[in-house]
Write a protein that holds these residues in place. Sequence first.
Motif, PDB file in Angstrom:
ATOM      1  N   ASP A 248       1.502  -4.235   5.114  1.00  0.00           N
ATOM      2  CA  ASP A 248       0.669  -4.078   6.303  1.00  0.00           C
ATOM      3  C   ASP A 248       1.432  -4.621   7.513  1.00  0.00           C
ATOM      4  O   ASP A 248       1.736  -5.814   7.569  1.00  0.00           O
ATOM      5  CB  ASP A 248      -0.635  -4.854   6.108  1.00  0.00           C
ATOM      6  CG  ASP A 248      -1.564  -4.748   7.308  1.00  0.00           C
ATOM      7  OD1 ASP A 248      -1.204  -4.048   8.282  1.00  0.00           O
ATOM      8  OD2 ASP A 248      -2.637  -5.367   7.275  1.00  0.00           O
TER       9      ASP A 248
ATOM     10  N   ASP B 101       0.494  -5.361  10.340  1.00  0.00           N
ATOM     11  CA  ASP B 101      -0.283  -6.340  11.098  1.00  0.00           C
ATOM     12  C   ASP B 101      -0.631  -7.577  10.271  1.00  0.00           C
ATOM     13  O   ASP B 101      -1.384  -8.441  10.722  1.00  0.00           O
ATOM     14  CB  ASP B 101      -1.572  -5.695  11.634  1.00  0.00           C
ATOM     15  CG  ASP B 101      -1.273  -4.551  12.600  1.00  0.00           C
ATOM     16  OD1 ASP B 101      -0.367  -4.727  13.433  1.00  0.00           O
ATOM     17  OD2 ASP B 101      -1.930  -3.505  12.492  1.00  0.00           O
ATOM     18  N   GLY B 102      -0.112  -7.650   9.038  1.00  0.00           N
ATOM     19  CA  GLY B 102      -0.353  -8.833   8.219  1.00  0.00           C
ATOM     20  C   GLY B 102       0.356 -10.051   8.781  1.00  0.00           C
ATOM     21  O   GLY B 102       1.427  -9.947   9.378  1.00  0.00           O
TER      22      GLY B 102
ATOM     23  N   SER C 221       1.968   4.771   1.090  1.00  0.00           N
ATOM     24  CA  SER C 221       1.835   5.649   2.252  1.00  0.00           C
ATOM     25  C   SER C 221       1.747   7.107   1.800  1.00  0.00           C
ATOM     26  O   SER C 221       1.976   7.439   0.635  1.00  0.00           O
ATOM     27  CB  SER C 221       3.027   5.464   3.188  1.00  0.00           C
ATOM     28  OG  SER C 221       4.221   5.886   2.554  1.00  0.00           O
TER      29      SER C 221
ATOM     30  N   TRP D 201       0.843  -1.191   0.000  1.00  0.00           N
ATOM     31  CA  TRP D 201       0.000   0.000   0.000  1.00  0.00           C
ATOM     32  C   TRP D 201       0.880   1.244   0.000  1.00  0.00           C
ATOM     33  O   TRP D 201       1.980   1.249   0.539  1.00  0.00           O
ATOM     34  CB  TRP D 201      -0.957   0.012   1.189  1.00  0.00           C
ATOM     35  CG  TRP D 201      -0.315  -0.152   2.531  1.00  0.00           C
ATOM     36  CD1 TRP D 201      -0.003  -1.318   3.149  1.00  0.00           C
ATOM     37  CD2 TRP D 201       0.096   0.888   3.434  1.00  0.00           C
ATOM     38  NE1 TRP D 201       0.585  -1.105   4.369  1.00  0.00           N
ATOM     39  CE2 TRP D 201       0.648   0.247   4.584  1.00  0.00           C
ATOM     40  CE3 TRP D 201       0.056   2.285   3.404  1.00  0.00           C
ATOM     41  CZ2 TRP D 201       1.145   0.960   5.662  1.00  0.00           C
ATOM     42  CZ3 TRP D 201       0.549   2.986   4.489  1.00  0.00           C
ATOM     43  CH2 TRP D 201       1.078   2.334   5.592  1.00  0.00           C
TER      44      TRP D 201
END
Length: 576
Positions: free
Chosen positions: A332, A334-335, A324, A322
Amino acid sequence: MAPAVDLGAVDRAPPDADLTCQDDRYGPSTPELPAADLSVGHYALVACPGVPDHFLLVGSPGSTLRVRFEADERLAVQVGGERLEGRGGSVAVTLGNGGIPLQISGALAATGYGLDVTEDVPQADCGDDVESADVDGGAGLADGEAVARGICAVPDVDWLRFGGPAQWTVRLLEGAPLWLDLLGGPADAPLRHDGRYLIEGQAVLEASEAARLRIASGGHARYLVQVNALPERAQAFVERAVEVPFRSSPDAAPEWWPAAHLQVVADPAAGGGGMATRLDAAGRGPLVEGDTWLVAEAWAGRYRVTVGPGTEDDRGWREPLWLSEDGVLRLDPDGRVAPAFAIATAAATALAAGLAWVPDLADDPPPLHITWRPDAAAPCGSCFHPSDHGRPRVDLSGSPTDPDQGDLAVIRHEVGHHLAALHSRDTSPGGRHDGRAVDPELAWSEGFAHFFAAWVAGRSLLEDWRLTGSRLVDLEAPTHPDAQSPWAPPGVLSDHLVAGLLWDLFDDTPAEDPLHVDEAALFAPLFGSMASGVEGGATAGADLLDYLEGLACEPAGLPTGLGRWLVVDAIPECRE
């Protein structure tokens, strides 16, 4: 951890008996949810009362797996339809297309046991195979051409090439599994467009440019290859930086690292056609406009590191990026698979640092595969296997109680084993190592790997984070009694002492330190005299004395303060 070895020639003892069930890294498992896949290797485990251990034996279809066990107390071992009871025994089973269940039960108290798993892979009839050596990129194929070839020697590698974008179809006709790598770009800095570990059937691979197909195997095999041209695609590129999140512990905030030497591929669904880009040391590169995916494999020159969830998955993890607000592409944090990218980055960076001191780099080095799964334990904790069907492999623990994906010291330690196995000499028999005096070859192997991890970090403190508290080893001041004096019982040596000596040779503080040597001299014996395989030292294998004899033959000779550590009986006869 100790490197795994060819267990066919090694008589392994069972693990230590002074254990509790808190030492068991697996806990409950079921036949439907085995604790781990076990391939060729040695495993030191703990059986607990009332809690059977369930595993899945895996390997090449049609091969024969031989399982030998030794236990401190009586156990029941169920391998497929075969059952053994007692304190030791062995059984042979033939693999089909899936794994074979293994169950250990019957413990009346915490019981240490060892499993040795070896594999016999059937040989294929190679017939009149024509070798396709890597000359001018390999044997060229025409559009639509199909050829049958074989891997007829171990180790052996075949190369095929095509001069444009193409789809490659490979069918395994018989024999051992194949490692497939579809490489584009220049020969000295290849880009991996696609890859597979082909156990049976066929695989279809695509490259968006002229490419070379590398085919390798750990056994004899025959296969069929066909190539079909694809149309050229116009691509729009944009220069971007990519970063991956790294956590030193599960509850730590993520640190953003440049995705050094990782590969980015365009999302085929977005019309990218599998266009591959390798990022530079700063994590930058020309990326295809639109959706992109990061592949958990990194490169140090021609040397590749892949990270995947199992021994049979060579495609690595993929996860979308992604953009920024500051224009950087990121994963990510938290992936569930983000740690795989940090592992690949850390391993390739450490490998590149070590390769800088290797005088003769390999033209076609085998890729290093790291198996890691979130919340899953590796059977050996974390360890290095010099050859898994012809490919070196590291098993890295993802256990919630011992998550090594954030332990840089552990990752770099295992890379040190890989570097020594490729470009030096490592004859370790394997076994427990925690600072106590052990076999000199084991002490050298583990001591060098400890030192390598500290050298890459530039500090003497090694940390292994665990849920119960970090394990710390300071090479400046090792605490185990056997590591504080070289005069241990005859015939044994501490791995911490070896690591501490190497660190003292490297460290130049204080300035008047009489043991200091420059890095060129420090690494010269490792990748020079020791790599030559000339026997010397205290044992027939590679040990600390081999290293010191090599160091004595360097122009500067042994440092004057070395006598404070070890007594060298005689200066060796140095060879030209």
